[in-house]
Design an enzyme around this catalytic site. Structure first.
Site, mmCIF file in Angstrom:
data_model
loop_
_atom_site.group_PDB
_atom_site.id
_atom_site.type_symbol
_atom_site.label_atom_id
_atom_site.label_comp_id
_atom_site.label_asym_id
_atom_site.label_seq_id
_atom_site.Cartn_x
_atom_site.Cartn_y
_atom_site.Cartn_z
ATOM 1 N N ARG A 92 0.849 -1.201 0.000
ATOM 2 C CA ARG A 92 0.000 0.000 0.000
ATOM 3 C C ARG A 92 0.873 1.236 0.000
ATOM 4 O O ARG A 92 1.762 1.372 0.843
ATOM 5 C CB ARG A 92 -0.850 0.040 1.284
ATOM 6 C CG ARG A 92 -1.977 -0.888 1.319
ATOM 7 C CD ARG A 92 -3.049 -0.445 2.292
ATOM 8 N NE ARG A 92 -2.604 -0.063 3.624
ATOM 9 C CZ ARG A 92 -3.426 0.322 4.577
ATOM 10 N NH1 ARG A 92 -4.738 0.393 4.353
ATOM 11 N NH2 ARG A 92 -2.987 0.639 5.772
ATOM 12 N N THR B 134 -1.554 7.453 -0.441
ATOM 13 C CA THR B 134 -2.832 7.290 -1.160
ATOM 14 C C THR B 134 -3.627 6.085 -0.642
ATOM 15 O O THR B 134 -4.825 5.971 -0.894
ATOM 16 C CB THR B 134 -2.574 7.054 -2.659
ATOM 17 O OG1 THR B 134 -1.861 5.818 -2.795
ATOM 18 C CG2 THR B 134 -1.759 8.170 -3.273
ATOM 19 N N ASP C 298 0.474 -3.476 12.141
ATOM 20 C CA ASP C 298 0.907 -3.841 10.786
ATOM 21 C C ASP C 298 1.255 -5.330 10.762
ATOM 22 O O ASP C 298 2.258 -5.767 11.342
ATOM 23 C CB ASP C 298 2.128 -2.988 10.393
ATOM 24 C CG ASP C 298 2.483 -3.193 8.929
ATOM 25 O OD1 ASP C 298 2.729 -4.354 8.526
ATOM 26 O OD2 ASP C 298 2.488 -2.216 8.177
ATOM 27 N N ASP D 82 4.784 -6.356 9.350
ATOM 28 C CA ASP D 82 5.882 -6.026 10.272
ATOM 29 C C ASP D 82 5.895 -6.961 11.472
ATOM 30 O O ASP D 82 6.962 -7.345 11.957
ATOM 31 C CB ASP D 82 5.744 -4.573 10.752
ATOM 32 C CG ASP D 82 6.212 -3.587 9.691
ATOM 33 O OD1 ASP D 82 6.984 -4.003 8.806
ATOM 34 O OD2 ASP D 82 5.779 -2.428 9.737
HETATM 35 C C1 PRP Z 1 -1.204 -4.871 4.284
HETATM 36 C C2 PRP Z 1 -2.039 -6.135 4.363
HETATM 37 C C3 PRP Z 1 -2.841 -6.069 3.102
HETATM 38 C C4 PRP Z 1 -3.090 -4.600 2.960
HETATM 39 C C5 PRP Z 1 -4.492 -4.310 3.434
HETATM 40 O O1 PRP Z 1 -0.122 -5.057 3.455
HETATM 41 O O2 PRP Z 1 -1.269 -7.296 4.493
HETATM 42 O O3 PRP Z 1 -2.180 -6.586 1.972
HETATM 43 O O4 PRP Z 1 -2.134 -3.925 3.777
HETATM 44 O O5 PRP Z 1 -4.808 -3.000 3.204
HETATM 45 P P1 PRP Z 1 -5.953 -2.554 2.171
HETATM 46 O O6 PRP Z 1 -7.132 -3.444 2.424
HETATM 47 O O7 PRP Z 1 -6.190 -1.129 2.580
HETATM 48 O O8 PRP Z 1 -5.404 -2.682 0.785
HETATM 49 P P2 PRP Z 1 0.999 -3.949 3.229
HETATM 50 O O9 PRP Z 1 0.666 -3.097 2.079
HETATM 51 O O10 PRP Z 1 1.279 -3.260 4.524
HETATM 52 O O11 PRP Z 1 2.250 -4.828 2.788
HETATM 53 P P3 PRP Z 1 3.052 -5.961 3.568
HETATM 54 O O12 PRP Z 1 2.182 -7.183 3.604
HETATM 55 O O13 PRP Z 1 4.254 -6.137 2.708
HETATM 56 O O14 PRP Z 1 3.391 -5.462 4.949
HETATM 57 N N1 URA Z 2 -2.475 -3.420 6.926
HETATM 58 C C1 URA Z 2 -2.102 -3.897 8.136
HETATM 59 O O1 URA Z 2 -1.130 -4.671 8.243
HETATM 60 N N2 URA Z 2 -2.816 -3.519 9.202
HETATM 61 C C2 URA Z 2 -3.869 -2.707 9.117
HETATM 62 O O2 URA Z 2 -4.496 -2.415 10.149
HETATM 63 C C3 URA Z 2 -4.242 -2.225 7.852
HETATM 64 C C4 URA Z 2 -3.526 -2.595 6.765
#
Ligand code: PRP
Ligand code: URA
Length: 208
Positions: free
Chosen positions: A103, A107, A199, A202
């Site tokens: 993400r 945005t 997160d 993380d």
């Molecule tokens: C997180 C999560 C989803 C997304 C959800 O991933 O694992 O993929 O955000 O958010 P949304 O419904 O608003 O799209 P992130 O983009 O943080 O990447 P990561 O898994 O690499 O930490």
């Molecule tokens: N992605 C995450 O990992 N946690 C949230 O709460 C939203 C998006």
């Protein structure tokens, strides 16, 4: 759109452990995997079985088995891979595709960086994995990519979903069934699920 929430006191218990900010990476990962296994059982409660004959130590019997070649798991990178071991326990011979999305922090729109599917993906039922369904943007884009590849039957497994994300997903992909351990209260002003668990990526990979 069909949304099935796992309603079970042990899930509430496990969620309380992973929501707690004091919980470390090892326990966090283990519980994500355990809940993924349970979500997968639920998602497969409509699975079609094939009649077979086997021989037990006591003699022949007619029974039924799943055709594991009919399924594929697709984690959304990174956090979705935290659910992979848990679902592979259920269908060890399923094929696995990967979709890389992150993400954009300003945005909140997903940015694609990887896409690799098994060759015969369009013939399989695809179970998409991502622990967090927040705005729904990542789930919507991942599912759209699979549909462009010809996939017809798609299920989405998440650990925690936000009502806002479920609503958006329903608008674009009303045919997809969602299986989630919990629907939380809301998104906050920076797009995180509240109360949520922070997160997920993380916390699974220990990157913060
Ligand atoms: C997180 C999560 C989803 C997304 C959800 O991933 O694992 O993929 O955000 O958010 P949304 O419904 O608003 O799209 P992130 O983009 O943080 O990447 P990561 O898994 O690499 O930490
Ligand atoms: N992605 C995450 O990992 N946690 C949230 O709460 C939203 C998006």
């Amino acid at each position: 759109m069909k949304v099935k929430v796992l309603d079970n006191p042990l899930i509430t218990h496990k969620l309380a452990v992973i929501r707690n900010k004091e919980t470390g990476t090892k326990e966090f990962r283990e519980i994500i995997g355990e809940i993924a296994t349970l979500l997968c059982y639920e998602a497969l409660s409509d699975a079609k079985l094939k009649n077979i004959e086997i021989e037990t130590p006591m003699g022949k019997m007619n029974t039924q088995m799943l055709d594991e070649n009919e399924y594929a798991f697709v984690p959304i990178l990174r956090a979705g891979t935290g659910m992979l071991d848990g679902v592979i326990n259920v269908i060890p011979n399923a094929k696995i595709g990967h979709i890389g999305l992150y993400r954009n922090e300003e945005t909140l729109k997903p940015v694609k960086y990887y896409y690799k599917m098994p060759k015969d993906i369009k013939n399989r039922e695809v179970i998409v994995l991502d622990p967090m369904l927040a705005t729904g943007g990542s789930a919507i884009d991942a599912i759209s990519m699979l549909k462009e590849d010809g996939v017809e039957k798609i299920k989405f497994l998440s650990i925690i979903s936000a009502p806002e994300g479920l609503k958006e997903l329903e608008k674009v992909h009303p045919d997809v069934e969602v299986f989630t351990a919990c629907i939380d209260e809301k998104l906050n002003e920076i797009g995180y699920i509240v109360p949520g668990l922070g997160d997920a990526g993380d916390r699974i990979f220990g990157t913060k």
